[in-house]
Scaffold this active site. Structure first.
Site, PDB file in Angstrom:
ATOM      1  N   ARG A   1       0.824  -1.209   0.000  1.00  0.00           N
ATOM      2  CA  ARG A   1       0.000   0.000   0.000  1.00  0.00           C
ATOM      3  C   ARG A   1       0.861   1.263   0.000  1.00  0.00           C
ATOM      4  O   ARG A   1       0.491   2.270  -0.608  1.00  0.00           O
ATOM      5  CB  ARG A   1      -0.965  -0.040   1.188  1.00  0.00           C
TER       6      ARG A   1
ATOM      7  N   GLU B   1      -5.037  -2.943  -4.505  1.00  0.00           N
ATOM      8  CA  GLU B   1      -4.342  -3.000  -3.216  1.00  0.00           C
ATOM      9  C   GLU B   1      -5.268  -2.576  -2.071  1.00  0.00           C
ATOM     10  O   GLU B   1      -4.830  -2.033  -1.063  1.00  0.00           O
ATOM     11  CB  GLU B   1      -3.076  -2.133  -3.228  1.00  0.00           C
TER      12      GLU B   1
END
Length: 555
Positions: free
Chosen positions: A409, A529
């Site tokens: 991330r 993600e």
């Protein structure tokens, strides 16, 4: 307070303190809403309040991180007028959002009254430092002064340290020569990034940035990963995303693999000779990984046989190894039954995209993000070697994957920063060149204002992302910080992309202009993600469960 840089930074520090106090009131109100919901209707009844609190915390942490950047730059003698103006605009805007409303999406504005913060918001706006930024920050005079400097070539400070600055300069030169000139053509032709580009990127160490030197990597950490991802994505998101799969696979294997698995896979991933792909998502499952159905069964000879389907698999045809999340313990419900396999596969051939027995795939046509291609994969008795179980342990696949999501991330946030910069660069260039009504577009305040906010928000999202990376590099848990970085950076990338289309007018909607590609590429950042809603849930849940770091972003 004194005038000049010292006075500005003193005001910024006081404003951050006031915002932090406001945030504590928001935390208490959100907990009260959460407690009431547990009695009356469950967590979904207060999802909006929880996510609003997550966005408030993201905004305050971005202010803290930006103040940290300003203090560091000032201490090094690198804080100049362009930096001061960008900070004033960013602080003025984000403090105004805290007191009036924060956009969680295009039509979801979380306002103080929803969290019973009306009086607290009035107190925040009235505090002297905050009031000063509301009056002097994001105002026409400040934006005009910033854009006058930008037109002359000034940009906010991006200095980190000697090694990272050298990496940035090297990647920026590479992108300018090898990626940017052809990115739009590759996008329009919907082709893979050429092999020779991958080879050159491997030569620059892109795929081994975070892999331990013992296994052929550079071992430089997540901040270096951010710089690399940002610069590559500034040319084209697909260039920056090539490192994502290597980052995920490298961390999965490096953290939880056996020594044999590390020595087999990591050197090839680091030097680019082994291209990995992440194979997690399934049709009709999305973010609910505990509901995955693809299964793997160990046979008498020790190999695994895989049955099922996966979707949204990036770069699957050209990959050499799949990090494959499957269910190996059918009697264990949810996440407990999942395991991670390291599944070798063959690269595509001219006459057969997926030549391995038991593996088939079909391409998913997409708006953007085209340089690696997306696929649906079908497994029908596909064989994985007996040593393919990651860490030689079953039932740990979900935990192994979750341990990599912080890095993934953060890297996605860095890609978003790069896309946001690309949008700014392209929009600024067009505004400087395009003439209407006898003058260049940038002479019109509504155009210049867009660019000023694009720049200020990029600065704040960048510093929040770097803060999360530093937390990770220090060995601290940073799931909240990584989630916040992705939340903000993805929103900024999309906003900047949309604004650069608007600056282009009708030309921005034409496929021949780069603005159209940037818009398509930016849209995915709020989804993969972990979608923005998932990020907000992760952040809110972590914050309300008292998972905090001792270090502040102003350090």
């Amino acid at each position: 307070m004194n005038d000049g840089v010292a006075g500005l930074l003193e005001r910024a520090g006081a404003a951050v303190e006031a915002a932090a106090q406001y945030l504590e009131a928001a935390r208490e109100r959100t907990r009260q809403h959460q407690a009431a919901a547990n009695v009356d209707g469950g967590a979904n009844a207060v999802q909006r309040q929880m996510h609003g609190f997550a966005w408030m915390t993201t905004t305050v942490t971005a202010l803290q991180a930006t103040l940290g950047w300003a203090n560091t730059a000032s201490g090094a003698g690198l804080f100049h007028e362009v930096d001061a103006l960008a900070l004033k605009i960013g602080f003025g805007e984000y403090l105004a959002q805290l007191t009036a409303g924060i956009a969680m999406s295009q039509n979801e504005i979380v306002r103080p009254l929803e969290l019973d913060l009306g009086e607290a918001a009035v107190r925040l706006a009235a505090s002297p430092a905050v009031a000063w930024f509301l009056r002097h920050g994001n105002v026409p005079e400040t934006r005009a002064a910033l854009m006058a400097l930008v037109r002359d070539g000034a940009r906010p400070c991006e200095t980190l340290d000697g090694d990272l600055d050298q990496i940035r300069a090297q990647l920026r030169t590479f992108v300018a020569k090898k990626i940017a000139p052809d990115a739009h053509r590759w996008h329009l032709e919907d082709v893979l990034i050429p092999d020779h580009i991958l080879t050159e990127m491997a030569g620059l160490g892109v795929f081994g940035i975070c892999i331990d030197p013992e296994y052929g990597g550079l071992g430089l950490g997540k901040l270096a990963m951010c710089v690399v991802s940002e610069e590559l994505s500034r040319g084209w998101i697909c260039a920056g995303s090539l490192g994502t799969r290597s980052e995920i696979a490298g961390e999965l294997i490096g953290r939880t693999g056996t020594e044999a698995q590390k020595h087999r896979w990591l050197p090839g991933i680091a030097d680019g000779s082994v291209l990995p792909t992440a194979v997690f998502t399934e049709p009709d499952v999305g973010s609910d990984l505990g509901s995955l159905k693809t299964r793997a069964t160990r046979t008498a000879d020790g190999t695994w046989r895989v049955q099922g389907s996966k979707t949204w698999i990036t770069h699957a045809a050209r990959a050499d190894v799949m990090t494959l999340l499957v269910r190996t313990l059918p009697e264990a419900a949810g996440h407990a039954g999942l395991s991670m396999l390291l599944a070798a596969k063959s690269r595509a051939r001219p006459d057969d995209t997926f030549p391995d027995d038991g593996l088939a795939g079909s391409e998913i046509a997409v708006l953007g993000y085209r340089g690696m291609k997306e696929y649906v994969l079908s497994f029908d008795d596909f064989a994985v070697a007996d040593d393919g179980l990651l860490g030689e342990v079953e039932g740990q696949g979900f935990k192994q994957l979750m341990a990599t999501f912080e890095s993934a991330r953060i890297q996605t946030a860095a890609r978003a920063i790069g896309v946001g910069w690309n949008a700014f660069d392209v929009g600024l260039r067009y505004a400087l060149e395009r003439r209407q009504f006898g003058d260049v577009l940038i002479a019109f305040p509504r155009v210049a204002d867009k660019l000023a906010l694009m720049l200020a928000e990029l600065l704040m999202a960048r510093e929040l992302t770097y803060f999360a990376a530093r937390q990770k590099d220090s060995g601290q848990r940073c799931d909240i910080e990584a989630g916040m970085a992705k939340l903000l950076a993805a929103r900024v990338a999309w906003s900047n992309a949309d604004l650069t289309v608007q600056i282009h007018g009708g030309n921005g909607y034409a496929l021949e202009y780069e603005a159209s590609r940037i818009l398509c590429d930016a849209r995915i950042l709020n989804i993969f993600e972990g979608a923005a809603e998932i990020q907000a849930q992760v952040v809110a849940r972590g914050l309300l469960n008292e998972r905090r770091n001792d270090n502040k972003a102003t350090g």
